[in-house]
Design a protein around this motif. Structure first.
Motif, PDB file in Angstrom:
ATOM      1  N   PHE A 102       0.859  -1.185   0.000  1.00 19.00           N
ATOM      2  CA  PHE A 102       0.000   0.000   0.000  1.00 19.00           C
ATOM      3  C   PHE A 102       0.889   1.227   0.000  1.00 19.00           C
ATOM      4  N   ASP A 103       0.288   2.361  -0.175  1.00 21.41           N
ATOM      5  CA  ASP A 103       1.080   3.590  -0.123  1.00 21.41           C
ATOM      6  C   ASP A 103       0.371   4.607   0.758  1.00 21.41           C
ATOM      7  N   SER A 104       1.158   5.586   1.214  1.00 21.13           N
ATOM      8  CA  SER A 104       0.600   6.607   2.094  1.00 21.13           C
ATOM      9  C   SER A 104       1.457   7.865   1.995  1.00 21.13           C
ATOM     10  N   TRP A 105       0.816   8.986   2.303  1.00 21.06           N
ATOM     11  CA  TRP A 105       1.482  10.289   2.280  1.00 21.06           C
ATOM     12  C   TRP A 105       1.888  10.689   3.689  1.00 21.06           C
ATOM     13  N   PHE A 106       3.051  11.343   3.791  1.00 19.75           N
ATOM     14  CA  PHE A 106       3.555  11.806   5.087  1.00 19.75           C
ATOM     15  C   PHE A 106       4.065  13.237   4.927  1.00 19.75           C
ATOM     16  N   ARG A 107       4.070  13.951   6.047  1.00 22.18           N
ATOM     17  CA  ARG A 107       4.526  15.345   6.037  1.00 22.18           C
ATOM     18  C   ARG A 107       5.990  15.435   5.623  1.00 22.18           C
ATOM     19  N   SER A 108       6.787  14.469   6.066  1.00 20.77           N
ATOM     20  CA  SER A 108       8.215  14.446   5.750  1.00 20.77           C
ATOM     21  C   SER A 108       8.745  13.052   6.046  1.00 20.77           C
ATOM     22  N   SER A 109      10.011  12.824   5.736  1.00 18.94           N
ATOM     23  CA  SER A 109      10.648  11.551   6.048  1.00 18.94           C
ATOM     24  C   SER A 109      10.696  11.343   7.564  1.00 18.94           C
ATOM     25  N   ASP A 110      11.027  12.416   8.293  1.00 16.10           N
ATOM     26  CA  ASP A 110      11.041  12.328   9.758  1.00 16.10           C
ATOM     27  C   ASP A 110       9.641  12.062  10.302  1.00 16.10           C
ATOM     28  N   GLY A 111       8.629  12.636   9.658  1.00 15.17           N
ATOM     29  CA  GLY A 111       7.242  12.403  10.068  1.00 15.17           C
ATOM     30  C   GLY A 111       6.868  10.937   9.943  1.00 15.17           C
ATOM     31  N   TYR A 112       7.281  10.311   8.831  1.00 18.38           N
ATOM     32  CA  TYR A 112       7.033   8.883   8.651  1.00 18.38           C
ATOM     33  C   TYR A 112       7.702   8.080   9.765  1.00 18.38           C
ATOM     34  N   ASP A 113       8.984   8.380  10.030  1.00 22.40           N
ATOM     35  CA  ASP A 113       9.727   7.638  11.059  1.00 22.40           C
ATOM     36  C   ASP A 113       9.058   7.764  12.421  1.00 22.40           C
ATOM     37  N   ALA A 114       8.612   8.968  12.768  1.00 28.17           N
ATOM     38  CA  ALA A 114       7.975   9.191  14.072  1.00 28.17           C
ATOM     39  C   ALA A 114       6.643   8.447  14.168  1.00 28.17           C
ATOM     40  N   MET A 115       5.828   8.496  13.115  1.00 29.10           N
ATOM     41  CA  MET A 115       4.524   7.810  13.126  1.00 29.10           C
ATOM     42  C   MET A 115       4.706   6.292  13.178  1.00 29.10           C
TER      43      MET A 115
ATOM     44  N   GLN B 111       7.212  -1.588   6.613  1.00 28.67           N
ATOM     45  CA  GLN B 111       8.503  -1.148   6.088  1.00 28.67           C
ATOM     46  C   GLN B 111       8.282  -0.421   4.762  1.00 28.67           C
ATOM     47  N   LYS B 112       9.216   0.422   4.406  1.00 30.40           N
ATOM     48  CA  LYS B 112       9.161   1.051   3.089  1.00 30.40           C
ATOM     49  C   LYS B 112       9.446  -0.020   2.047  1.00 30.40           C
ATOM     50  N   ALA B 113       8.683   0.001   0.965  1.00 31.92           N
ATOM     51  CA  ALA B 113       8.891  -0.935  -0.140  1.00 31.92           C
ATOM     52  C   ALA B 113       9.735  -0.250  -1.210  1.00 31.92           C
ATOM     53  N   LEU B 114      10.312  -1.059  -2.079  1.00 33.94           N
ATOM     54  CA  LEU B 114      11.066  -0.520  -3.191  1.00 33.94           C
ATOM     55  C   LEU B 114      10.125   0.287  -4.069  1.00 33.94           C
ATOM     56  N   MET B 115      10.541   1.498  -4.418  1.00 32.52           N
ATOM     57  CA  MET B 115       9.683   2.319  -5.262  1.00 32.52           C
ATOM     58  C   MET B 115      10.520   3.075  -6.283  1.00 32.52           C
ATOM     59  N   ALA B 116       9.908   3.334  -7.400  1.00 35.52           N
ATOM     60  CA  ALA B 116      10.564   4.111  -8.453  1.00 35.52           C
ATOM     61  C   ALA B 116      10.294   5.584  -8.199  1.00 35.52           C
ATOM     62  N   PRO B 117      11.253   6.424  -8.463  1.00 34.62           N
ATOM     63  CA  PRO B 117      11.015   7.853  -8.278  1.00 34.62           C
ATOM     64  C   PRO B 117       9.983   8.366  -9.272  1.00 34.62           C
ATOM     65  N   ALA B 118       9.246   9.363  -8.857  1.00 31.51           N
ATOM     66  CA  ALA B 118       8.284   9.989  -9.759  1.00 31.51           C
ATOM     67  C   ALA B 118       9.066  10.848 -10.742  1.00 31.51           C
ATOM     68  N   VAL B 119       8.907  10.554 -12.021  1.00 32.91           N
ATOM     69  CA  VAL B 119       9.622  11.295 -13.055  1.00 32.91           C
ATOM     70  C   VAL B 119       8.590  12.018 -13.895  1.00 32.91           C
ATOM     71  N   SER B 120       8.732  13.326 -13.967  1.00 34.00           N
ATOM     72  CA  SER B 120       7.787  14.101 -14.753  1.00 34.00           C
ATOM     73  C   SER B 120       8.314  14.279 -16.164  1.00 34.00           C
ATOM     74  N   GLU B 121       7.449  14.744 -17.033  1.00 30.42           N
ATOM     75  CA  GLU B 121       7.811  15.026 -18.416  1.00 30.42           C
ATOM     76  C   GLU B 121       8.918  16.072 -18.430  1.00 30.42           C
TER      77      GLU B 121
END
Length: 135
Positions: free
Chosen positions: A14-27, A44-54
């Motif tokens: 699944f995926d989820s949005w966080f305020r920041s990397s530190d926010g994810y770690d604290a939650m 745990q964080k899963a392997l993910m591809a970076p979002a690449v824009s046009e």
């Protein structure tokens, strides 16, 4: 905001949005990140591809000098005739009176331009290549 792809201990992705990397770690440390399918808080964080824009073309603002050169080029092109490699012959013919005078621009080798100046033909170098030559 940052979006993470997550995986619980039971293999649910699944995926989820966080305020920041530190926010994810604290939650996560507080047990506030849980799988929506099974409720597990062992996430745990899963392997993910970076979002690449046009890709967008990189444009830089023109300097005042470039803007002035563009205006000069437009003025020269609008108010004179392009004669290309016939510039030396045309300039000399107008100076000698065998052709009617008009504003022209074109190309000349340095030696040819120097000879025109020595002969009193009024010419001046332009600080840009003619568009016909630039392509």
């Amino acid at each position: 905001m940052i979006r993470y792809a997550l995986r619980c201990a039971n293999g649910h992705d699944f995926d989820s949005w966080f305020r920041s990397s530190d926010g994810y770690d604290a939650m996560r440390a507080a047990g506030q990140v849980s799988c929506g399918t099974c409720g597990s808080t062992q996430v745990q964080k899963a392997l993910m591809a970076p979002a690449v824009s046009e890709p967008r073309p990189i444009t830089t603002p023109k300097s005042p000098a470039e803007t002035a050169l563009d205006k000069l080029r437009q003025h020269v092109e609008k108010t004179s005739d392009y004669v290309g490699s016939n510039f030396v012959a045309e300039a000399r013919a107008m100076h000698q009176g065998s052709r009617p005078e008009r504003a022209i621009h074109g190309e000349a080798r340095i030696e040819e331009a120097r000879k025109l100046i020595e002969d009193g033909v009024p010419i001046a170098p332009l600080p840009f290549l003619p568009r016909q030559k630039a392509n």
